[in-house]
Design an enzyme around this catalytic site. Structure first.
Site, PDB file in Angstrom:
ATOM      1  N   ASN A   1      -5.226 -34.054  -0.621  1.00 58.81           N
ATOM      2  CA  ASN A   1      -6.003 -33.667  -1.784  1.00 58.81           C
ATOM      3  C   ASN A   1      -7.329 -33.002  -1.459  1.00 58.81           C
ATOM      4  OD1 ASN A   1      -4.447 -34.382  -4.179  1.00 58.81           O
ATOM      5  ND2 ASN A   1      -4.353 -36.352  -3.120  1.00 58.81           N
TER       6      ASN A   1
ATOM      7  N   THR B   1       6.129 -30.791  -5.983  1.00 60.43           N
ATOM      8  CA  THR B   1       4.835 -30.212  -5.599  1.00 60.43           C
ATOM      9  C   THR B   1       4.467 -30.771  -4.224  1.00 60.43           C
ATOM     10  OG1 THR B   1       3.775 -31.877  -6.995  1.00 60.43           O
ATOM     11  CG2 THR B   1       3.994 -29.662  -7.897  1.00 60.43           C
TER      12      THR B   1
ATOM     13  N   LYS C   1       9.363 -35.583 -10.728  1.00 59.83           N
ATOM     14  CA  LYS C   1       8.480 -35.139  -9.664  1.00 59.83           C
ATOM     15  C   LYS C   1       7.252 -36.038  -9.632  1.00 59.83           C
ATOM     16  CE  LYS C   1       5.148 -32.769  -9.816  1.00 59.83           C
ATOM     17  NZ  LYS C   1       3.745 -32.889 -10.285  1.00 59.83           N
TER      18      LYS C   1
ATOM     19  N   GLU D   1       1.282 -39.634  -3.053  1.00 58.96           N
ATOM     20  CA  GLU D   1       0.662 -38.774  -2.053  1.00 58.96           C
ATOM     21  C   GLU D   1       0.117 -39.589  -0.889  1.00 58.96           C
ATOM     22  OE1 GLU D   1      -0.485 -34.808  -4.587  1.00 58.96           O
ATOM     23  OE2 GLU D   1      -1.991 -36.344  -4.349  1.00 58.96           O
TER      24      GLU D   1
ATOM     25  N   THR E   1       3.578 -39.883 -17.359  1.00 57.78           N
ATOM     26  CA  THR E   1       2.656 -39.662 -16.252  1.00 57.78           C
ATOM     27  C   THR E   1       3.245 -38.827 -15.130  1.00 57.78           C
ATOM     28  OG1 THR E   1       3.286 -41.876 -15.636  1.00 57.78           O
ATOM     29  CG2 THR E   1       1.076 -41.576 -16.462  1.00 57.78           C
TER      30      THR E   1
END
Lengths: 414, 414
Positions: free
Chosen positions: A409, A160, A186, A283, A197
């Site tokens: 985000n 993603t 991922k 991220e 998780t």
């Protein structure tokens, strides 16, 4: 990044196809508007696999989670294939279960197997209707292209916001036979320790009873994925799934003997290294952070404290700024929901650039800020905590909190 | 920002000096290298006050917390003055308690009161030795400058990364007499719900027994400061302290009667508005976020769910990006440690720009992205959640997660 292994285990290529009898594939079916990015992946085993899984503990569960659980319950833990898409989580949709079941039956038809032998997973935006047409129109092509080489296509199909694919595999010896175990995973946001998780698929040609496979998975997940935190958010769609097809000809593991221990360690090494990759690619992350808490009275205490440090937003910012603000580590230890004696705590920072003690007996010690800054300038930082209160230890993994996390985000859906 | 009040309560000027008999002051003593920034503050009451306090539940407690607690225990909850510094938390230092006690005795000497009548607090960096000299050399000047006007000097002395001072006060009627209650607070990072979660000082000229004052404070903190989260980190040095000197001539509150309820509501309004200010000025914040959870089976459930939404890093980023990613709200509800029925949950976004329903019965509904973006473009956003499972409700406050949060915390110590 460097893989951490132990004597007796060899790193091998092949990801989820490293084990005998497994093939995989991935392609772009149109869920991702960028035709160069895979969004649909498949894993297939020549023979039926003993299959174990752990799922997110979020009360809001993705429809694929519910359907996979139903399937594995119905078959007593037997599966032969995985179908997984990215870009859409198929969660909080009225027709979610129906669509997830369609994904299974379409896959089963293309492979000539039963629908309940399919593990289904989705990852992406929550609450948007999953269009089934792109999947329906590409599942046969996906099945036709299955090969041992295409593990890379499958590994990229589940990405993603990941910036690199996560795969690893090991070989080891069981009863004189070579056994292989490999996985793909991922990330890289909405990741927090609470059972599974993230999405992870592990395959092995070991033969092991499904109840022991489930036990091994639950135990290993506790000290790997469950000790990973990127942002404190536990996803709705997480799953770790292990499939064992037994094609290695190694003796079947039917009790918790020495072979079981060797197998568990292989599973640990693969999941631990995938966990490190997930942390490294958190991220917006610029640094991989490991907190090693030792000297604890029990493992639970060590895990809780290590996780609390890894989860502290303030400490994560300090690491991004390469600022040796160890007070924030003490603070994070102090609000963790476990008992320990603050007055015996020792804290040090370590990296390839050296090691510096910053706190002893719960109080600050003098240290060279220059030396600390050099240590913190490395890509991988370790926080060493010694509680001096027992023999148990645990590690937790995470990353720094950066501008890019916020950027990624702030506008994820578009 | 706008203060939220109710009939019977009037907003007044004066902060911690709004109530009769209280004076305050603040100055730069040299802890802050910028001579234009106050770093040492004092509050003083003409007469002895019934004094209640709640403290951080972090196991690593700042030395001033320990000393204040000792003092209030020794006097049975009587105090006359507050001394507080910023820039240095005086925490995790071997000589911390000694220094905190010195701050009390220096203050007592300057004011002609007893050392154990002093409430002491510190805020700033953890683990750096607090130099006592700057405080010793300025405490008399600080005492000499005490006045009802200088509440502003005190309010600025406790600021750390705050971008504006936080003060508010109300007047109300008790037994035909006018009573005043006001407070000041500091933010704006390391803030998370776990008992007291920042430094707050409240003064009133009401007369109230100390046990009732403590009860009122604990109850009000539960639904105000404890429902505030900026970054999930519970500080080591937090304290909310209320001092009541009784100089209003209103009848003394000695039981949980109507007057007690009126007093509690005044305390709620002051602490609630200070909480909103803290949220609005959260480190790097660009938006004040309120989550109102109603229809819960009990208040505990409502509080837990509202806090979970406010605490979600992913949702906070989405708010920063003005992205109506409501799936992250469902996700945050789902991992909160309470039971509720997902299938009845309703979610709406609201602001001065309107209101839009995004989720019903736990599933997404169609809505105008344009309208949602307009609502989310406001400075203050409300997430309305209706569980449809009971009559209890609660609010929690927070802010968005921005680039600036990371910037501020990447290099806080320098």
């Amino acid at each position: 990044m460097e893989i951490i292994l132990e004597a007796g285990y060899t790193s091998i290529e092949g990801g989820v196809c490293a084990a005998k009898g497994f093939t995989a594939n991935g392609l772009n079916c149109g869920l991702n508007p960028d035709p160069n990015k895979n969004d649909l992946g498949m894993i297939y085993s020549e023979t039926v696999c003993d299959t174990a899984a752990v799922y997110t503990q979020n009360k809001v569960k993705g429809a694929p989670i519910l359907v996979t659980k139903q399937n594995l319950d119905a078959t007593g833990g037997k599966a032969r294939a995985v179908i997984v898409n990215s870009k859409n989580a198929n969660t909080c949709n009225r027709d979610g279960e129906e669509k997830a079941k369609q994904m299974c039956s379409l896959t089963a038809k293309a492979l000539g197997i039963e629908a309940n032998e399919v593990v289904v997973a989705s990852t992406g935006v929550i609450g948007q209707i999953l269009p089934i047409e792109p999947i329906r129109d590409h599942v046969e092509e996906l099945a036709k292209g299955l090969s041992a080489e295409n593990h890379i296509e499958a590994a990229t199909a589940i990405m993603t916001t990941d910036t690199f694919k996560k795969e690893t595999a090991v070989s080891f010896s069981l009863g004189g036979k070579t056994v292989r175990l490999g996985g793909m995973a991922k990330g890289s946001g909405m990741i927090h320790p609470n059972m599974a998780t993230t999405l992870n698929f592990v395959t092995t040609d070991a033969a092991i009873d499904v109840n022991l496979l489930q036990k091994a998975l639950s135990e290993v997940v506790k000290v790997t994925y469950n000790c990973l935190s990127i942002d404190g958010d536990t996803s709705t769609n997480d799953m770790v799934c292990v499939m064992a097809n037994g094609l290695s000809d190694a003796p079947r593991i039917t009790e918790e003997n020495e072979d079981y221990k060797i197998f568990c360690r292989a599973l640990y090494l693969v999941l631990m290294n995938l966990t490190r990759m997930l942390a490294k690619d958190g991220e917006g992350a610029s640094k991989l952070l490991t907190c090693h808490c030792k000297g604890a009275k029990d493992q639970e205490t060590a895990i809780t404290l290590a996780k609390s440090v890894i989860g502290s937003a303030l400490f994560k910012c300090a690491v991004f700024g390469e600022d040796a603000n160890w007070g924030r580590i003490l603070c994070a230890l102090g609000y963790a929901p476990v008992d320990f004696d603050v007055d015996r705590v020792e804290v040090a920072f370590a990296s390839v650039n050296g090691r510096v003690l910053v706190c002893k007996d719960g109080f600050g010690v003098e240290f060279s800020e220059e030396e600390a800054a050099k240590i913190l300038s490395a890509d991988e930082i370790c926080v060493d905590i010694d509680l001096h209160q027992g023999d148990a230890d645990a590690k937790a993994w995470g990353c720094d909190l950066t501008y890019d996390y916020v950027k990624i985000n702030g506008d994820y859906r578009s």
